[in-house]
Design a protein around this motif. Structure first.
Motif, PDB file in Angstrom:
ATOM      1  N   GLY A  96      31.604 -17.794  32.820  1.00 35.87           N
ATOM      2  CA  GLY A  96      30.833 -18.948  32.381  1.00 35.87           C
ATOM      3  C   GLY A  96      31.470 -19.735  31.253  1.00 35.87           C
ATOM      4  N   ALA A  97      32.630 -19.265  30.725  1.00 28.85           N
ATOM      5  CA  ALA A  97      33.305 -20.006  29.666  1.00 28.85           C
ATOM      6  C   ALA A  97      33.652 -21.407  30.151  1.00 28.85           C
ATOM      7  CB  ALA A  97      34.572 -19.268  29.237  1.00 28.85           C
ATOM      8  N   VAL A  98      33.441 -22.411  29.279  1.00 31.19           N
ATOM      9  CA  VAL A  98      33.811 -23.795  29.586  1.00 31.19           C
ATOM     10  C   VAL A  98      35.082 -24.096  28.801  1.00 31.19           C
ATOM     11  CG1 VAL A  98      33.069 -26.196  29.667  1.00 31.19           C
ATOM     12  CG2 VAL A  98      31.371 -24.370  29.886  1.00 31.19           C
ATOM     13  N   GLN A  99      36.196 -23.976  29.476  1.00 31.81           N
ATOM     14  CA  GLN A  99      37.488 -24.170  28.842  1.00 31.81           C
ATOM     15  C   GLN A  99      37.919 -25.632  28.993  1.00 31.81           C
ATOM     16  OE1 GLN A  99      41.315 -22.721  30.577  1.00 31.81           O
ATOM     17  NE2 GLN A  99      41.226 -21.187  28.955  1.00 31.81           N
ATOM     18  N   GLY A 114      41.760 -32.599  28.857  1.00 25.69           N
ATOM     19  CA  GLY A 114      40.478 -32.944  28.264  1.00 25.69           C
ATOM     20  C   GLY A 114      39.280 -32.836  29.171  1.00 25.69           C
ATOM     21  N   ARG A 115      39.444 -32.349  30.392  1.00 19.76           N
ATOM     22  CA  ARG A 115      38.326 -32.266  31.345  1.00 19.76           C
ATOM     23  C   ARG A 115      37.851 -30.819  31.464  1.00 19.76           C
ATOM     24  NH1 ARG A 115      41.724 -36.312  33.295  1.00 19.76           N
ATOM     25  NH2 ARG A 115      40.638 -38.315  33.538  1.00 19.76           N
ATOM     26  N   PRO A 116      36.566 -30.569  31.207  1.00 19.93           N
ATOM     27  CA  PRO A 116      36.053 -29.191  31.166  1.00 19.93           C
ATOM     28  C   PRO A 116      36.181 -28.463  32.500  1.00 19.93           C
ATOM     29  CG  PRO A 116      34.490 -30.733  30.176  1.00 19.93           C
ATOM     30  CD  PRO A 116      35.539 -31.559  30.850  1.00 19.93           C
ATOM     31  N   VAL A 117      36.421 -27.157  32.405  1.00 22.79           N
ATOM     32  CA  VAL A 117      36.469 -26.259  33.566  1.00 22.79           C
ATOM     33  C   VAL A 117      35.499 -25.114  33.292  1.00 22.79           C
ATOM     34  CG1 VAL A 117      37.887 -24.726  34.985  1.00 22.79           C
ATOM     35  CG2 VAL A 117      38.893 -26.800  33.994  1.00 22.79           C
ATOM     36  N   PRO A 131      35.045 -38.287  32.021  1.00 17.97           N
ATOM     37  CA  PRO A 131      35.569 -38.538  30.675  1.00 17.97           C
ATOM     38  C   PRO A 131      36.361 -37.352  30.150  1.00 17.97           C
ATOM     39  CG  PRO A 131      33.206 -38.096  30.600  1.00 17.97           C
ATOM     40  CD  PRO A 131      33.567 -38.229  32.039  1.00 17.97           C
ATOM     41  N   THR A 132      37.252 -37.650  29.207  1.00 20.48           N
ATOM     42  CA  THR A 132      38.048 -36.603  28.575  1.00 20.48           C
ATOM     43  C   THR A 132      37.505 -36.312  27.183  1.00 20.48           C
ATOM     44  OG1 THR A 132      39.627 -38.215  27.708  1.00 20.48           O
ATOM     45  CG2 THR A 132      40.094 -37.258  29.865  1.00 20.48           C
ATOM     46  N   LEU A 133      37.697 -35.071  26.735  1.00 20.94           N
ATOM     47  CA  LEU A 133      37.214 -34.632  25.429  1.00 20.94           C
ATOM     48  C   LEU A 133      38.382 -34.568  24.461  1.00 20.94           C
ATOM     49  CD1 LEU A 133      34.779 -31.765  26.544  1.00 20.94           C
ATOM     50  CD2 LEU A 133      34.330 -34.218  26.327  1.00 20.94           C
ATOM     51  N   ALA A 134      38.322 -35.400  23.418  1.00 12.03           N
ATOM     52  CA  ALA A 134      39.411 -35.463  22.444  1.00 12.03           C
ATOM     53  C   ALA A 134      39.294 -34.340  21.433  1.00 12.03           C
ATOM     54  CB  ALA A 134      39.390 -36.816  21.722  1.00 12.03           C
ATOM     55  N   PRO A 140      33.441 -35.150  16.852  1.00 11.32           N
ATOM     56  CA  PRO A 140      32.008 -35.386  17.076  1.00 11.32           C
ATOM     57  C   PRO A 140      31.748 -36.263  18.298  1.00 11.32           C
ATOM     58  CG  PRO A 140      32.514 -35.557  14.747  1.00 11.32           C
ATOM     59  CD  PRO A 140      33.831 -35.434  15.451  1.00 11.32           C
ATOM     60  N   GLU A 141      32.608 -37.256  18.522  1.00 15.30           N
ATOM     61  CA  GLU A 141      32.443 -38.110  19.690  1.00 15.30           C
ATOM     62  C   GLU A 141      32.640 -37.310  20.981  1.00 15.30           C
ATOM     63  OE1 GLU A 141      31.705 -41.172  22.216  1.00 15.30           O
ATOM     64  OE2 GLU A 141      31.291 -41.040  20.056  1.00 15.30           O
ATOM     65  N   ALA A 142      33.616 -36.387  20.978  1.00 14.44           N
ATOM     66  CA  ALA A 142      33.838 -35.555  22.157  1.00 14.44           C
ATOM     67  C   ALA A 142      32.628 -34.686  22.460  1.00 14.44           C
ATOM     68  CB  ALA A 142      35.078 -34.691  21.960  1.00 14.44           C
ATOM     69  N   LEU A 143      31.994 -34.157  21.424  1.00 11.52           N
ATOM     70  CA  LEU A 143      30.800 -33.332  21.631  1.00 11.52           C
ATOM     71  C   LEU A 143      29.662 -34.172  22.205  1.00 11.52           C
ATOM     72  CD1 LEU A 143      30.917 -31.125  18.413  1.00 11.52           C
ATOM     73  CD2 LEU A 143      31.491 -30.443  20.745  1.00 11.52           C
ATOM     74  N   ARG A 144      29.551 -35.418  21.763  1.00  9.57           N
ATOM     75  CA  ARG A 144      28.518 -36.298  22.333  1.00  9.57           C
ATOM     76  C   ARG A 144      28.848 -36.623  23.793  1.00  9.57           C
ATOM     77  NH1 ARG A 144      28.630 -38.418  16.970  1.00  9.57           N
ATOM     78  NH2 ARG A 144      30.260 -39.926  17.530  1.00  9.57           N
ATOM     79  N   THR A 145      30.124 -36.851  24.075  1.00 12.25           N
ATOM     80  CA  THR A 145      30.535 -37.112  25.458  1.00 12.25           C
ATOM     81  C   THR A 145      30.261 -35.905  26.344  1.00 12.25           C
ATOM     82  OG1 THR A 145      32.264 -38.632  24.735  1.00 12.25           O
ATOM     83  CG2 THR A 145      32.520 -37.675  26.930  1.00 12.25           C
ATOM     84  N   PHE A 146      30.551 -34.717  25.821  1.00 15.99           N
ATOM     85  CA  PHE A 146      30.324 -33.480  26.578  1.00 15.99           C
ATOM     86  C   PHE A 146      28.861 -33.345  26.990  1.00 15.99           C
ATOM     87  CE2 PHE A 146      29.585 -28.744  26.403  1.00 15.99           C
ATOM     88  CZ  PHE A 146      30.250 -28.447  27.584  1.00 15.99           C
TER      89      PHE A 146
END
Length: 292
Positions: free
Chosen positions: A239-242, A247-250, A218-221, A191-197
């Motif tokens: 458009g996929a966000v992999q 932990g860093r979105p692409v 920031p990195t997504l756990a 949940p914290e990663a989704l908030r960070t995202f």
């Protein structure tokens, strides 16, 4: 047949059209112009069908010399346009005499400019497209100094209006805002990663390219149950966000792989990707989850 000689290839200039859709099941990306609205506009102003091939420049433009007189248009990232050293219009049809040098200079903002020529760039099509795909290496090679490119026969007179010259996919002054439809693997993250995202702090990485917009910040756990495993490879849409192990979105762009094993936290709708293709390194990026 008329042709162009490349006088200055620039950092990365490729031939692009609307891409080769329909081959993802064979592992072939769609490719095509990253800023599709700019590509379409350039063709329309040059009197071409929107599917004609254009030149997509990166950062510092390019220069070409036509063998015979031709109408050309430069759109996308605003840049100085010159014909034999004399200023010419950006975002409007320009007549280039035989043997004159048409130059699209460095981008004043954004990254990618588009050069359309009456008749289009007429290199041979591969799987129905003239686009260069940097991942699979399909299509014509990136431009090099001295290269010759054929042009097709003009389709008709150029068209345009004053309103056309103001249109391009400019990232907003405050940074890039990308809507994201969450899923299918958002449950792989805490949940914290989704908030960070969905928060501030991401920037465009200099490692970004036609394959994907990479981010710094920031990195997504991952959630506990997903932390020690990887997915089997699954289909990757445009458009996929992999989110790779760092932990860093692409954000996957036109030349993205068609499959991948890292979780996709969400997908950016295609109409929002043109502005991503113009985002400069260091620009702020904010992901905004949306419902469909």
């Amino acid at each position: 047949m008329n042709s162009l000689t490349v006088v200055r290839a620039g950092a990365l200039t490729t031939v692009q059209d609307l891409g080769r859709a329909g081959y993802a099941h064979l592992g072939v990306p769609r490719s095509g112009a990253l800023d599709e609205p700019a590509h379409r506009l350039a063709n329309r102003l040059a009197g071409n069908p929107v599917g004609c091939a254009t030149l997509e420049t990166t950062v510092n433009g390019c220069a070409v010399r036509p063998e015979t007189a031709v109408t050309a248009v430069v759109t996308g990232a605003p840049c100085p346009v010159r014909v034999d050293g004399r200023p010419a219009a950006w975002g409007a049809p320009v007549r280039v005499p035989a043997g004159a040098v048409l130059e699209a200079g460095p981008a004043d903002a954004g990254l990618r400019s588009y050069l359309a020529f009456a008749g289009g760039i007429a290199v041979p099509a591969v799987l129905g497209s003239r686009s260069r795909d940097l991942l699979s290496c399909l299509g014509p090679e990136p431009l090099a100094d001295g290269m010759s490119l054929p042009l097709g026969e003009p389709y008709g007179p150029p068209a345009g209006s004053a309103a056309d010259v103001t249109f391009w996919s400019a990232p907003p002054p405050g940074g890039l805002v990308l809507p994201v439809v969450l899923g299918p693997r958002d449950d792989w993250f805490t949940p914290e990663a989704l908030r960070t995202f969905a928060g501030p702090g991401f920037r465009v990485s200099p490692a970004s390219n036609r394959i994907g917009l990479r981010t710094e910040g920031p990195t997504l756990a991952r959630a506990a149950l997903a932390g020690s495993c990887e997915l089997p490879s699954e289909g990757m849409p445009l458009g996929a966000v992999q989110v790779p192990p760092d932990g860093r979105p692409v954000v996957f762009l036109a030349d993205h792989p068609t499959t991948g094993g890292y979780p996709v936290i969400g997908v950016v709708p295609e109409p929002s990707l043109a502005v991503a293709g113009q985002a400069e390194p260091g620009a702020l990026v904010r992901f905004v989850p949306v419902r469909v």
